[in-house]
Every structure is written in structure tokens, then in C-alpha cells.
Enzyme design. Structure first.
Site, PDB file in Angstrom:
ATOM      1  N   GLU A  15     -23.320  92.546  55.682  1.00  0.00           N
ATOM      2  CA  GLU A  15     -24.754  92.639  55.408  1.00  0.00           C
ATOM      3  C   GLU A  15     -25.458  91.307  55.620  1.00  0.00           C
ATOM      4  OE1 GLU A  15     -25.713  95.327  52.348  1.00  0.00           O
ATOM      5  OE2 GLU A  15     -27.480  94.221  51.682  1.00  0.00           O
ATOM      6  N   ASP A 123     -22.783  95.633  51.780  1.00  0.00           N
ATOM      7  CA  ASP A 123     -22.662  95.632  50.316  1.00  0.00           C
ATOM      8  C   ASP A 123     -22.428  97.060  49.818  1.00  0.00           C
ATOM      9  OD1 ASP A 123     -23.204  92.991  50.494  1.00  0.00           O
ATOM     10  OD2 ASP A 123     -25.149  93.049  49.494  1.00  0.00           O
ATOM     11  N   ASP A 125     -23.581  99.108  47.689  1.00  0.00           N
ATOM     12  CA  ASP A 125     -24.610  99.779  46.899  1.00  0.00           C
ATOM     13  C   ASP A 125     -25.362 100.729  47.836  1.00  0.00           C
ATOM     14  OD1 ASP A 125     -26.158  98.085  48.452  1.00  0.00           O
ATOM     15  OD2 ASP A 125     -26.486  96.648  46.842  1.00  0.00           O
ATOM     16  N   TYR A 341     -24.266  83.450  45.209  1.00  0.00           N
ATOM     17  CA  TYR A 341     -25.329  84.344  45.683  1.00  0.00           C
ATOM     18  C   TYR A 341     -26.326  84.638  44.556  1.00  0.00           C
ATOM     19  CZ  TYR A 341     -27.401  88.248  48.180  1.00  0.00           C
ATOM     20  OH  TYR A 341     -28.277  89.076  48.809  1.00  0.00           O
ATOM     21  N   CYS A 801     -76.947  94.639 -12.832  1.00  0.00           N
ATOM     22  CA  CYS A 801     -75.776  93.851 -12.420  1.00  0.00           C
ATOM     23  C   CYS A 801     -75.487  92.806 -13.484  1.00  0.00           C
ATOM     24  CB  CYS A 801     -76.035  93.172 -11.075  1.00  0.00           C
ATOM     25  SG  CYS A 801     -74.685  92.060 -10.606  1.00  0.00           S
ATOM     26  N   CYS A 804     -75.529  88.997 -11.581  1.00  0.00           N
ATOM     27  CA  CYS A 804     -76.704  88.242 -11.135  1.00  0.00           C
ATOM     28  C   CYS A 804     -77.995  88.750 -11.748  1.00  0.00           C
ATOM     29  CB  CYS A 804     -76.798  88.265  -9.611  1.00  0.00           C
ATOM     30  SG  CYS A 804     -77.251  89.880  -8.950  1.00  0.00           S
ATOM     31  N   CYS A 826     -73.377  95.549  -6.194  1.00  0.00           N
ATOM     32  CA  CYS A 826     -74.657  94.867  -6.358  1.00  0.00           C
ATOM     33  C   CYS A 826     -75.472  94.955  -5.071  1.00  0.00           C
ATOM     34  CB  CYS A 826     -74.440  93.399  -6.743  1.00  0.00           C
ATOM     35  SG  CYS A 826     -76.008  92.581  -7.094  1.00  0.00           S
TER      36      CYS A 826
END
Length: 909
Positions: A15, A123, A125, A341, A801, A804, A826
Site C-alpha cells: 500500500e 493493508d 483493512d 507509522y 411591612c 420598612c 414588600c
DNA sequence: GCAAGGTC
């Protein structure tokens, strides 16, 4: 095979040149080996004599360089305008030897004529098998009588090669067929979609990334698009992230021996109230009791032997080298003989490999030579036979050094780095793991569990040579079970959740590897292609973002409901290829089936091309060439970013909108009624809306979609003065922008879907979170009046409240944890008093808490969430161990009593 | 001017 008789000529083809040489050297035992040039300058011809099963052979050994042939359409379909791209699903294709391979073909022609046998050393494969058939085709064309044989080998070592040549087999047609099918599918899909989307979009939009539009190719490929998909998906995930505040308790203890930081074993809680209650319990009973002390030895193992993908990932992580540059440099080093390789999936060494010899080679190196010597000295006990990661491509060993070098003068810095990585990685693989002693201590504080741990490194072993990895060590004081102590600090800390980071090159390679996109030899090509095509960019940290072009293309296909940008298509193809390669399915069957589906998909995509056009229109100006959609329909200046103009557009679902040109940086948008069939910006300017000019839009409504009494033709203003338009929006809605079937059926973090919802801005105040019908600015003129948001039902009664002095309104929570529960809040923006109604009945006092906290119902309705906020480090604050967090009434981010966490200027820094 | 896969 016959034995004895006269000598025959055998043509052997590998190859690549390096394999031809290696095989020739092994078979000839380097005796009587002659070498001569072929037609191609890279592919030499080796000659030697050899006997195969007693048959005397004159061996000619040469090579190709990968595929010898290319698949392409026949000439009349090659030109882009020669046919309808849909024809490419059945246009005839042929395999030809391209011009740059003709020299190799000539060598094969000449040598095959005088040979009796052809032995294929490609190769082992699928691609290799396919190349074998290409070689067969070329050789058989000049010599019909050639006997065809295949050599099967899994490594370039003597025994394997001699065994292979003495046990020749037939070439495997199934393997080659699988590759033929893959090639044909890739070509037909790639060419058809590339031509289609390029010709559709190239001239219609001003795509700024391209310097010359004529050269702009908007390619589609079954590997490049899923790779882009990974990048876009992560980007969307980040865009969709909404930071959430969480709370955690930390405990530290200082003694003579040092300091230990104990982490809360619950991790963190998103519910502020719960966290505070638990924290308060700990503060009231802060004595810690040691419940567990665990000491154990931990091992940190060296990495597996190096495969290509690992090499690319590590070079990216350690040196910020791109995968493309890594492969280029690795190829150089390989060609010069310094490393093995570089394209291999294998991550385990064969038992037959002489690892000691490889280590010996490195003994003379000025930096790591002494480590190599230690490895070889049995007295050190440093050697360890490497373990493997379980991958073996049967063609190549893991990447390892093949020749010693203390650095070559012609090497670039990248060559030095990569060689060093390969050598150090190899030496690490054959070394003992690092050894550490870990101590974990668990304590109980008021029933809550905390833990702290420390580590002492006993033996660094492989870490001594593998300088790229580290293993942190920290010492904590010693503790005994039952021991009690008081914390040095006990803190309630806040943090916010953070989005995941953009994908790094290493992440991207992992995604591709996991999904089977590309091969070890091509992954870096696909990544590079995305950059070359202007689909993605890479920042200095090697992290990828999609460009507008990349995002628009993915969005377009996603809006069609196709997963062409997801890895599934490739995975399915890979599955089919596997079936072909083992004979379960025929090539013809897989091709017919796949191409039929893909053609249907292509035709459908073409019918729905408006989705692609719309997605592109979100990001790009229409070009002048696109007469139908002339640019410049500016309606007004954007009141949100104050930098860009708002322009009239048709959105992805065909409904009209007026959106900021700075999208996606600015997401300001006004969605127009779904009943609008036409909309044109006129040159008339509204007399009352500011800041001007606001150009009026000539609308045409669909008669049957608006109530009687409204005119189908309406000259309207989106600046806020147009009562008719407001009523039509209220009545008709803003079009069917239902994202179902759109982005991300597989993910909940679908940012675009979410951003659509978020983008639905009130046409009067341009804010998101409410629609124009709820806009307080139209009634009270105050944007603050609706700060509790749309998830809360309106107030029913009020009480004074206690904090405050103004009044608190009774509201109903609509959050996941407290849906339906009543609370007083509030009315004053400056006061944070808040009280559950049922707490009054239980006698609990009211409390003030940050409006941004998880349990505060005002959180979800409000617009308190900013953009992306910082991490925990920046947000961490401390409340004194003796302080009462409930009476603190101050910001939990910076401690300032003048504001609360949701308004803290330090959040998000 | 298109794909992906070999390799130089």
C-alpha cells in the site's frame, strides 16, 4: 499451489513504499536484494529470489500510495450546471486513475506483463482490500492470465511476513464492496448537497467571510457536517445556559499541623432557605466530631501506548498544536525514520515487540537518557510491561520512536516537541504507575457531614518522565475518630452554575471518535475543512465556535427537521458497510436502499429550501443579486443596543418580524401578527414615535384571520403608537412560531427554541418576559411596577411591612417547589421583606432575603438574571462563623448591606 | 467549484 518447476515472476504490491521495502528486506533476509526506480519517483521496485511453498519465485516488490483510483461522475455530469443535482443520485459513475497516479499505473502495467502471479500486500483493512482490487483491475487489464493471491499480515515482523507469504489467500470481495458502497454514497450525497446549497445561497447573501464569492463553496459532506454539528450543538448549549445561583457550606480547621478544608457532602443546594436553615444549625452547634478516617494507597497509571487520535489530542492539549499540524509533523518524522507509522488505531504493543531494545536506544539522550537507564536497571523496579487500551487495527503498532535523536538541526520546534512526546509517552508506557497515599477525613457537624482529603505522593515513577501530566499533592493535619474541634471558619458560600466550555480540539476529536466520524487518518482533515470553508473558527485556546455561516446551515437543516448535521447518518452507513463486509447484505442492496432514502431527503430539502434561506437571512444581508428580497428594509434604530437598525424580515416560519441587524449579539425583536400576509417598509415616518425616524409598514392581513371591522390593508407603526396593530397582535398572536419538530428533539438545552421564547419582546417597552397586553408602561408609565413578573398571580390583600413600614402584598408562588403557596412581599423595590403566609400561622418571623435566591418566588418572574456570570471563586463570600445570617440583611455576594445579591454589581464579574 | 478515503 504447485511446487518445484521453473522459476516464475511474482509481482508483489504494497500500500505504501515503506511497507514494500520492509517486506522485501524481511523476505530476502537482506540477501541479494536489488532495488531500482519505477516510473513513479516514490515507488521503488525491489527484486529478490524466494520460494513460496517450494515454488522458486523471482519476486518484484513495489507499491502504490494509497488508493490508485478515484470515483467520479461521468464527464457529462461533472460540470455543476450540467444537470439537476438530484440527477446525481443515479448519474453513472466510474473509477479512473487520476493523473497524479498515472506513473504508478505505468509501473504496474510494465511489471505485470512479465509476471505470472500477483501477490497483494495491501493493508489488512477494508480500504486496503479495496485498493487491492484497484491494483487487480490495472494489472489484469494488461495480463489476463495473472494468478491473484492475497498476503494477510498484521505486523511488519519476520514471522508474520514469512507466514503470510507461505499462506496466501484469496482477496476478499466483501471488504472491497463495502468500500465501493461507501465511496459511491459519499460522492452522490456530497456532490448533490454541495451543488444544491452552494447554488442556492452563494449569490443570494453577502457572506462576508469570503473574499471572493465566486470561490465560495458551501460544501456538504457526511463527515464534515456532523463535525460542524458537534461544534454548533455545544455552542447552542452555552447560549441556552441560564446561570443558577446555588449555596454551599464550607468548614475549615487550622491546627499546628496546617489547615484542612472540609467540603459539604451534600455538594450544594439551589434552595437558599434550606441552605440557610442547615447553615444556622451548624452555626448553633459548630463542634465537629471526626466520624471516619480512611487511608489508602492510590495508583495513577501511565497512558496506553499511543494511537493517532491520542497523539493528536495530546499534542493539542500539551502544545496547542492543531491536529492537522500534528499529522504533518508526524508524517515528516515518520518519513525520516524517527517514529513509527503515525496513522494507527492500535493502542497495545504486540507481545513480540522488543520493547527493551527501543528503550536502550534512548539511553544516550541528555534529558531523558538517565530515565531510560533506570528503566533498564532491574534493581529500580521501574519497568512494567505496558497494558493496552484494547484497540488493534492489525496493520500498525502504536506510535513509538524508531530511531534515536537528541534533536536534528533542521527540526522545527514542533518536530522537537512531537518527537519528545512520542519518546516520553513510550517510556511512560513501560513504567510503573505513580503511587500516592490518600487520607480522607469525614466529620459530623450538627448532623451534617463534611469531608476533607489530602494526598502524599510516595513514588512518582512514570511521572518523572511524562512531564505533561501531574498529580497534585496536599497535606492535611492528622485526625483520629472521635476527635472533636471547633471550626476556624464556617461559611455559607454562594456560586452560580456555569455553562460547559466551547469544544476544544481534543473534545472534538473525542466526539468524532465516539460517533465514528472519519478515520484516524482523516479526522484532522474534516476539522480543517470546517475552518477552510468558514464554517467554524478556532480561538487561541484551541476552542471551536461556529461562524454565522456554519450556524445558519445547521439551523436551516435543523428547521427542516433533518438530522443531516448529526452523526446518525454516518453511523447508519457504517453499520451497513459492516454488514456488506461480512456478507450479510449485498453492495447493491445497501446502495439502492441508502441512495433512495437520501434522494428523497434531498428532494424534500429542496422543497423546504426556504428554511435554509430564512436561517441564512437571520445572519446575513441579502445580496443585490437577490432581487426578490432587496436589502435595506430598515424600520428604525434598535432601542436595545442603540447601535444597529431594526429591519423587517420574514422569520423561519414564514411570519414577519422586525429584528435587530446585530443579531445574534442583540436579540431585540418585534414579532408581527401571524395574520400578516405581506409587509413592506414605506418611506412614511411616524409623527409620534421616538427616537425617530420610525418608518411605517404597509401591512396586508389575511381576511379570514382577522376580526370583522379591521381593514386587510393597514399602514402601521411598530414604535408603540399603533393601537390597531397592538389589538391585532393581541387577537391574532404573533404567528405560529411553535418550534416543535425543530431543533434538538434530543436535548433540553435547545437554546434557539428557548431564545425564541425569550425574544418575544413587548412591542411597547421592548422588554422580554411579558407581552404587550401586560405592559405596565402602557398603563402606569413605570417599568418597575411589574417587577414580580408574569409567573405570579396578582396581589389580593396587603399587610404593613414590618421592615420598612410600607405595605406587603399577598401573592401566590408559581415556582416548582412552592407552587400555590401564598406569601407576602414588600411592594417597595428597596425593601426585600418577604414572608410565607403559613409561617404567620406558625408564628415564624418574617425575613429578608435576596430577591435572586432560589427560594424567593420573585426570582422566576423577574428579569433579575443577567447574562453569563462568573464561577464560584469570584462569588464566594464569607459570613462570620458567629454571625447570624438571618439578621445580616446584606448582599451575600459582596457583603454590602446597601443592596442584595440580585442587584450586586460584583455578580457576573 | 462537490465527498471521503488512501498516502507522498
Amino acid at each position: 499451489m504447485a511446487s518445484g518447476g521453473r522459476t516464475i515472476n511474482v509481482l508483489n504490491v504494497a500500500e505504501k513504499p515503506s511497507v514494500a521495502k520492509a517486506v522485501a528486506v524481511i523476505l530476502s533476509r537482506n540477501q541479494g536484494l536489488r532495488v531500482r526506480d519505477g516510473r513513479s519517483r516514490y515507488n521503488k521496485i525491489f527484486e529478490f529470489d524466494y520460494a513460496i511453498r517450494g515454488q522458486p519465485c523471482h519476486m518484484l516488490m513495489t507499491s502504490v500510495t494509497g488508493h490508485l483510483m478515484e470515483l467520479d461522475f461521468e464527464d457529462r455530469y461533472r460540470k455543476w450546471h450540467s444537470c439537476d443535482p438530484a440527477d446525481l443520485y443515479q448519474a453513472p459513475v466510474r473509477k479512473i486513475v487520476p493523473e497524479d497516479k498515472m506513473d504508478i499505473k505505468r509501473t504496474l502495467d510494465e511489471e505485470a506483463r512479465r509476471c505470472q502471479w500477483l501477490v497483494l500486500w495491501l493493508d489488512c483493512d477494508r480500504e486496503g482490500e479495496n485498493i487491492a482490487f484497484e491494483v487487480i483491475e490495472v494489472c489484469r487489464a494488461v495480463n489476463h492470465h495473472l494468478v491473484l493471491r492475497r498476503a494477510r499480515f498484521s505486523a511488519l515482523i519476520d514471522r508474520e511476513i514469512h507466514q503470510a507469504v507461505q499462506n496466501l489467500v484469496d482477496p476478499n470481495q466483501w471488504f472491497a464492496d463495502a468500500v465501493d458502497a461507501r465511496q459511491e454514497i459519499d460522492l452522490r450525497i456530497g456532490a448533490s448537497f454541495t451543488r444544491f446549497q452552494t447554488m442556492l445561497l452563494q449569490d443570494r447573501f453577502c457572506i462576508d467571510s469570503a473574499t471572493d464569492d465566486r470561490n465560495l463553496v458551501l460544501s456538504y459532506g457526511p463527515c464534515q457536517f456532523p463535525t460542524l454539528g458537534f461544534i454548533v450543538e455545544r455552542y447552542w448549549e452555552i447560549q441556552a445556559h441560564e446561570p443558577e445561583e446555588f449555596w454551599t457550606i464550607n468548614f475549615t480547621h487550622r491546627s499546628d499541623e496546617g489547615i484542612a478544608t472540609f467540603n459539604w457532602m451534600r455538594g450544594h443546594l439551589f434552595d437558599y432557605t434550606c441552605a440557610v436553615i442547615i447553615y444556622e444549625m451548624c452555626v448553633q452547634e459548630p463542634t465537629a466530631t471526626v466520624t471516619k478516617v480512611r487511608q489508602q494507597e492510590k495508583l495513577k497509571y501511565p497512558p496506553y501506548p499511543l494511537s493517532t487520535i491520542e497523539l493528536e489530542k495530546r499534542a493539542s492539549r500539551y502544545f496547542r498544536m492543531s491536529s492537522e499540524q500534528t499529522m504533518k509533523v508526524a508524517e515528516d518524522l515518520y518519513q525520516a525514520g524517527f517514529i513509527s507509522y503515525p496513522r494507527t488505531e492500535t493502542d497495545c504493543f504486540s507481545v513480540r515487540t522488543d520493547l527493551h531494545a527501543m528503550v536502550q536506544e534512548q539511553q544516550g539522550h541528555p534529558v531523558w537518557g538517565s530515565y531510560a537507564q533506570q528503566l533498564l536497571d532491574p534493581g529500580t523496579g521501574l519497568w512494567r510491561n505496558p497494558s493496552g487500551g484494547g484497540h488493534d487495527d492489525k496493520a500498525h503498532p502504536p506510535i513509538h520512536p524508531t530511531k534515536f535523536s537528541s534533536g536534528e538541526s533542521r527540526w522545527s520546534q514542533d518536530h522537537h516537541r512531537l518527537y519528545e512526546l512520542v519518546v516520553r509517552h513510550f517510556l511512560a508506557c513501560v513504567s510503573q504507575p505513580a503511587v500516592g497515599a490518600e487520607t480522607t477525613v469525614e466529620i459530623d457537624v450538627a448532623g451534617e457531614l463534611f469531608s476533607a482529603s489530602g494526598r502524599v505522593i510516595l513514588a512518582r515513577n512514570y511521572l518523572d518522565v511524562y512531564r505533561f501530566e501531574s498529580w497534585g499533592g496536599s497535606v492535611i493535619p492528622s485526625y483520629a475518630v472521635g476527635q472533636q474541634f471547633i471550626p476556624t471558619t464556617l461559611t455559607l458560600d454562594s456560586g452560580v452554575t456555569r455553562p460547559p466550555p466551547l469544544l476544544s480540539e481534543a473534545d472534538l476529536l473525542s466526539c468524532m471518535d465516539k460517533a465514528g466520524i472519519g478515520t484516524d487518518a482523516t479526522m484532522h482533515d474534516h476539522i480543517k475543512k470546517l475552518l477552510d470553508r468558514f464554517y467554524a473558527t478556532k480561538d487561541a485556546n484551541t476552542r471551536f465556535s461556529p461562524t454565522n455561516l456554519g450556524e445558519a446551515l445547521v439551523m436551516g437543516y435543523d428547521d427542516m427537521g433533518y438530522e443531516l448535521w448529526k452523526p446518525n447518518l454516518r453511523s447508519t452507513m457504517e453499520y451497513d458497510m459492516k454488514e456488506v463486509s461480512i456478507g450479510n447484505k449485498s453492495k447493491a442492496e445497501v446502495l439502492a436502499n441508502c441512495l433512495q432514502q437520501m434522494k428523497a431527503c434531498f428532494l424534500d430539502a429542496r422543497v423546504n429550501k426556504v428554511k435554509l434561506l430564512e436561517a441564512m437571512a437571520i445572519f446575513f444581508e441579502r445580496s443585490n443579486a437577490d432581487e426578490h428580497h432587496a436589502a435595506g428594509e430598515i424600520v428604525c434604530q434598535c432601542g436595545n443596543c442603540l447601535e444597529s437598525n431594526m429591519v423587517l424580515r420574514k422569520n423561519r416560519d414564514g411570519n414577519f418580524m422586525v429584528g435587530c441587524m446585530a443579531f445574534p449579539q442583540c436579540r431585540n425583536a418585534v414579532w408581527l401578527p401571524g395574520s400578516v400576509s405581506e409587509a413592506i417598509v414605506t418611506s412614511n415616518i411616524c409623527n409620534s414615535c421616538n427616537p425617530g425616524p420610525v418608518y411605517l409598514i404597509q401591512f396586508k392581513f389575511r381576511r379570514h384571520e382577522i376580526p370583522p371591522g379591521f381593514d386587510v390593508n393597514h399602514l402601521g407603526c411598530i414604535g408603540g403608537c399603533d393601537e390597531t396593530l397592538r389589538q391585532l397582535i393581541e387577537i391574532c398572536g404573533t404567528g405560529s412560531r411553535n418550534p416543535a419538530g425543530g431543533r434538538g428533539a434530543t436535548t433540553t438545552s435547545n437554546n434557539v427554541r428557548q431564545s425564541d421564547t425569550r425574544q418575544r419582546a413587548c412591542i411597547y417597552c421592548q422588554q422580554t418576559g411579558h407581552l404587550s397586553g401586560d405592559c405596565q408602561s402602557q398603563f402606569s408609565g413605570s417599568r418597575n411596577a411589574h417587577s414580580h413578573g408574569t409567573n405570579l398571580q396578582s396581589g389580593e390583600s396587603s399587610i404593613p411591612c414590618t421592615s420598612c413600614g410600607t405595605s406587603c402584598v399577598l401573592r401566590t408562588a408559581n415556582t416548582a417547589n412552592n407552587r400555590g403557596r401564598k406569601f407576602y412581599s414588600c411592594q417597595s423595590q428597596e425593601c426585600n421583606f418577604f414572608l410565607w403566609e403559613d409561617d404567620i400561622n406558625n408564628g415564624t418571623r418574617g425575613r429578608s432575603m435576596p430577591r435572586g435566591s432560589a427560594s424567593n418566588p420573585s426570582r422566576r418572574g423577574g428579569r433579575g438574571r443577567g447574562g453569563q456570570t462568573g464561577g464560584r471563586g469570584a462569588d464566594t463570600t464569607f459570613v462570620s462563623a458567629t454571625g447570624d445570617p438571618l439578621s445580616g440583611r446584606r448582599c451575600y455576594v459582596c457583603g454590602d448591606p446597601s443592596h442584595f445579591a440580585n442587584a450586586c454589581p460584583n455578580r457576573g464579574t
